[in-house]
Scaffold this motif. Structure first.
Motif, mmCIF file in Angstrom:
data_model
loop_
_atom_site.group_PDB
_atom_site.id
_atom_site.type_symbol
_atom_site.label_atom_id
_atom_site.label_comp_id
_atom_site.label_asym_id
_atom_site.label_seq_id
_atom_site.Cartn_x
_atom_site.Cartn_y
_atom_site.Cartn_z
ATOM 1 N N GLU A 164 40.947 -4.446 -26.157
ATOM 2 C CA GLU A 164 40.515 -2.832 -25.529
ATOM 3 C C GLU A 164 41.694 -2.022 -25.807
ATOM 4 N N PRO A 165 41.625 -0.679 -25.945
ATOM 5 C CA PRO A 165 42.689 0.134 -26.254
ATOM 6 C C PRO A 165 42.914 0.934 -24.932
ATOM 7 N N ASP A 166 43.983 1.571 -24.916
ATOM 8 C CA ASP A 166 44.397 2.659 -23.742
ATOM 9 C C ASP A 166 43.101 3.755 -24.043
ATOM 10 N N ALA A 167 42.497 3.997 -22.688
ATOM 11 C CA ALA A 167 41.389 4.856 -22.747
ATOM 12 C C ALA A 167 41.576 6.176 -23.225
ATOM 13 N N LEU A 168 43.042 6.736 -23.294
ATOM 14 C CA LEU A 168 43.564 7.917 -23.337
ATOM 15 C C LEU A 168 44.142 7.986 -24.613
ATOM 16 N N SER A 169 44.861 7.263 -25.156
ATOM 17 C CA SER A 169 45.411 7.326 -26.468
ATOM 18 C C SER A 169 44.602 6.770 -27.577
ATOM 19 N N TYR A 170 43.567 5.864 -27.111
ATOM 20 C CA TYR A 170 42.883 5.186 -28.032
ATOM 21 C C TYR A 170 43.732 4.112 -28.667
ATOM 22 N N ASN A 171 44.946 3.869 -28.450
ATOM 23 C CA ASN A 171 45.535 2.809 -29.001
ATOM 24 C C ASN A 171 45.829 1.469 -28.315
ATOM 25 N N VAL A 172 45.535 0.420 -28.959
ATOM 26 C CA VAL A 172 46.033 -0.749 -28.030
ATOM 27 C C VAL A 172 47.454 -0.813 -27.611
ATOM 28 N N THR A 173 47.692 -1.448 -26.447
ATOM 29 C CA THR A 173 49.289 -1.189 -25.719
ATOM 30 C C THR A 173 49.792 -2.805 -25.435
ATOM 31 N N ALA A 174 51.034 -2.912 -25.055
ATOM 32 C CA ALA A 174 51.219 -4.227 -24.545
ATOM 33 C C ALA A 174 50.413 -4.872 -23.392
ATOM 34 N N GLU A 175 49.960 -3.807 -22.508
ATOM 35 C CA GLU A 175 49.290 -4.341 -21.416
ATOM 36 C C GLU A 175 47.934 -4.743 -21.640
ATOM 37 N N THR A 176 47.368 -4.153 -22.671
ATOM 38 C CA THR A 176 45.997 -4.429 -23.141
ATOM 39 C C THR A 176 45.987 -5.740 -24.068
ATOM 40 N N TYR B 60 43.716 6.978 -35.542
ATOM 41 C CA TYR B 60 43.633 8.328 -35.947
ATOM 42 C C TYR B 60 44.928 8.992 -36.252
ATOM 43 N N GLY B 61 46.021 8.132 -36.448
ATOM 44 C CA GLY B 61 47.250 8.676 -36.881
ATOM 45 C C GLY B 61 48.584 8.589 -35.937
ATOM 46 N N GLN B 62 47.995 8.258 -34.782
ATOM 47 C CA GLN B 62 49.149 8.067 -33.507
ATOM 48 C C GLN B 62 49.709 6.729 -33.463
ATOM 49 N N LEU B 63 51.091 6.657 -33.793
ATOM 50 C CA LEU B 63 52.010 5.443 -33.787
ATOM 51 C C LEU B 63 51.472 4.882 -32.368
ATOM 52 N N ALA B 64 51.442 3.499 -32.450
ATOM 53 C CA ALA B 64 51.123 2.795 -31.208
ATOM 54 C C ALA B 64 52.491 2.675 -30.655
ATOM 55 N N ASP B 65 52.681 2.231 -29.374
ATOM 56 C CA ASP B 65 53.857 1.943 -28.985
ATOM 57 C C ASP B 65 54.779 0.903 -29.365
ATOM 58 N N MET B 66 55.377 1.016 -30.636
ATOM 59 C CA MET B 66 55.881 -0.119 -31.269
ATOM 60 C C MET B 66 57.126 -0.725 -30.778
ATOM 61 N N PRO B 67 58.035 -0.227 -30.201
ATOM 62 C CA PRO B 67 59.250 -1.054 -29.698
ATOM 63 C C PRO B 67 58.343 -2.168 -28.589
ATOM 64 N N SER B 68 57.595 -1.567 -27.586
ATOM 65 C CA SER B 68 57.131 -2.414 -26.634
ATOM 66 C C SER B 68 56.249 -3.492 -27.363
ATOM 67 N N LEU B 69 55.659 -3.327 -28.544
ATOM 68 C CA LEU B 69 54.625 -4.265 -29.161
ATOM 69 C C LEU B 69 55.506 -5.288 -29.834
ATOM 70 N N GLU B 70 56.860 -4.719 -30.266
ATOM 71 C CA GLU B 70 57.760 -5.838 -30.842
ATOM 72 C C GLU B 70 58.239 -6.677 -29.882
ATOM 73 N N ALA B 71 58.845 -6.082 -28.529
ATOM 74 C CA ALA B 71 58.980 -6.814 -27.400
ATOM 75 C C ALA B 71 57.873 -8.092 -27.272
ATOM 76 N N LEU B 72 56.896 -7.657 -27.173
ATOM 77 C CA LEU B 72 55.713 -8.414 -26.925
ATOM 78 C C LEU B 72 55.433 -9.542 -27.978
ATOM 79 N N ALA B 73 55.434 -9.197 -29.231
ATOM 80 C CA ALA B 73 55.448 -10.105 -30.275
ATOM 81 C C ALA B 73 56.565 -11.209 -30.376
ATOM 82 N N SER B 74 57.736 -10.699 -30.175
ATOM 83 C CA SER B 74 58.746 -11.585 -30.200
ATOM 84 C C SER B 74 58.709 -12.520 -28.866
#
Ligand code: PLP
Length: 367
Positions: free
Chosen positions: A107-119, A137-151
């Protein structure tokens, strides 16, 4: 009529340079993997801030090749689960399925439409080995937090950056395509950087991935008639690369034009019947589309048609409700479904005129 996207007008300023490039390519007769492809790969890697770029035939292949190469390199196994956003174009999940991996829709965040570390995090278990994040839609997901999650979970992190060429992370200035392990781009004609036909690319700092995809996209070969691995034929076309070399220097200017129009929509549309997208930071969104949400889409669509404003729906049916993906049809993804049921993309493009934007705003405020 206000067009959704006037491709002829978008490409008109480059026409003379396209014709010159065509002449050059015709005359030098290096029609496959020639100097234009090499030049574009170098230009686009520099633009994104990565060590490597490899052109591919299209964006779907770019993503499939990254995943297939990581299987070849032993970083993924066939059957591994890969987290993918519920809200995206079908290609994201199609690439995962096509190489024998298992998509897990998030699921994405309901407002930004992007997935987040929380979802994403609640979906991670020992079967999950990678995340494919889409800058929807062209909006960068919150990559620093996703990089932290992936690592933290030792997962591969792959960007599907097909909608976000040039988007900049506000906290570190890095561009889409330079995060995680690798990124896939599409240069489909409607994209922010659009070719005049199919085209795609991968960007990465991973030398092993680069070497593998370089062979894999070309019949498993880096030297003529020597085939080291199984491969496919998915090379960026020389003529498309030449056109992209013409357009790339103007991408930032074109994105700024989109951002200015978006700023007007965000400031000037004031109507409780219309939900505007949540923008984390101006530079982090390159507005491939400007997607608003309405409660009664058929009614709103008819209203736009009556006002001669073209629109597109990105996308009318979520992937897990598509016939081809029917094994996922019972998934419970209420936010994904609500977004798909209510989004409408209104006109936005670098060549839209000030008065046209004003007319759209006027119509939206009068709805
Ligand atoms: C998010 C996303 N991923 C992948 C693709 C696939 O790109 P292509 O059509 O070049 O194969 C697209 C666009 O079409 C896209 O929007």
């Amino acid at each position: 009529m206000i067009k959704f996207l006037d491709l002829q007008k978008i490409n008109a300023p480059y026409k003379a340079q396209f014709q010159q490039k065509l002449e050059t390519v015709i005359n030098n007769s290096q029609y496959i993997l020639g100097t234009e492809v090499a030049e574009f790969e170098s230009n686009f890697a520099k633009f994104c801030g990565t060590t490597f770029c490899l052109g591919t035939a299209n964006g779907l292949d770019a993503l499939s090749l990254i995943l297939k190469a990581y299987i070849h390199l032993g970083r993924l196994q066939v059957g591994d689960e890969v987290l993918v956003p519920g809200v995206t174009f079908i290609a994201t999940a199609q690439a995962v399925v096509n190489v024998g991996l298992e998509p897990v829709f998030v699921e994405p965040d309901a407002l930004s439409y992007n997935v987040t570390a929380e979802t994403l995090e609640p979906q991670i278990n020992s079967n999950v080995k990678a995340i494919v994040v889409v800058h929807v839609y062209g909006q960068l997901a919150d990559m620093p937090s996703l990089e932290a999650l992936a690592s933290k979970h030792n997962l591969l992190l792959i960007e599907d950056a097909a909608q976000a060429h040039g988007a900049v992370c506000p906290s570190n200035g890095k561009r889409a395509g330079s995060f995680g392990n690798a990124a896939a781009f599409s240069f489909y004609p409607t994209k922010n950087l659009g070719a005049l036909g199919d085209a795609g690319a991968i960007t990465t700092n991973d030398l092993a991935l680069y070497e593998c995809v370089r062979k894999m996209r070309n019949y498993g070969s880096s030297e003529k008639y020597r085939h080291e691995i199984y491969g496919v034929n998915s090379r960026l076309d020389e003529i498309q690369a030449a056109f992209l070399n013409v357009k790339l220097p103007f991408l930032d200017v074109a994105n700024s034009a989109r951002q200015s129009i978006a700023a007007r929509y965000l400031n000037e549309v004031k109507n409780d019947n219309i939900k505007l997208p949540k923008i984390a930071h101006k530079n982090a969104h390159v507005f491939y589309v400007f997607a608003i949400r309405v409660a009664n889409r058929p009614d709103f669509s008819a209203y736009l048609e009556a006002n001669k404003i073209e629109y597109v729906i990105h996308y009318p049916t979520p992937i897990h409700k598509q016939i081809a993906f029917s094994k996922y049809k019972n998934l419970n993804l209420p936010i994904t479904e609500a977004i798909h049921a209510s989004v409408v993309s209104i006109p936005i493009s670098p060549i839209m005129e000030y008065e046209q934007v004003s007319d759209v705003i006027k119509a939206l405020n009068a709805y």
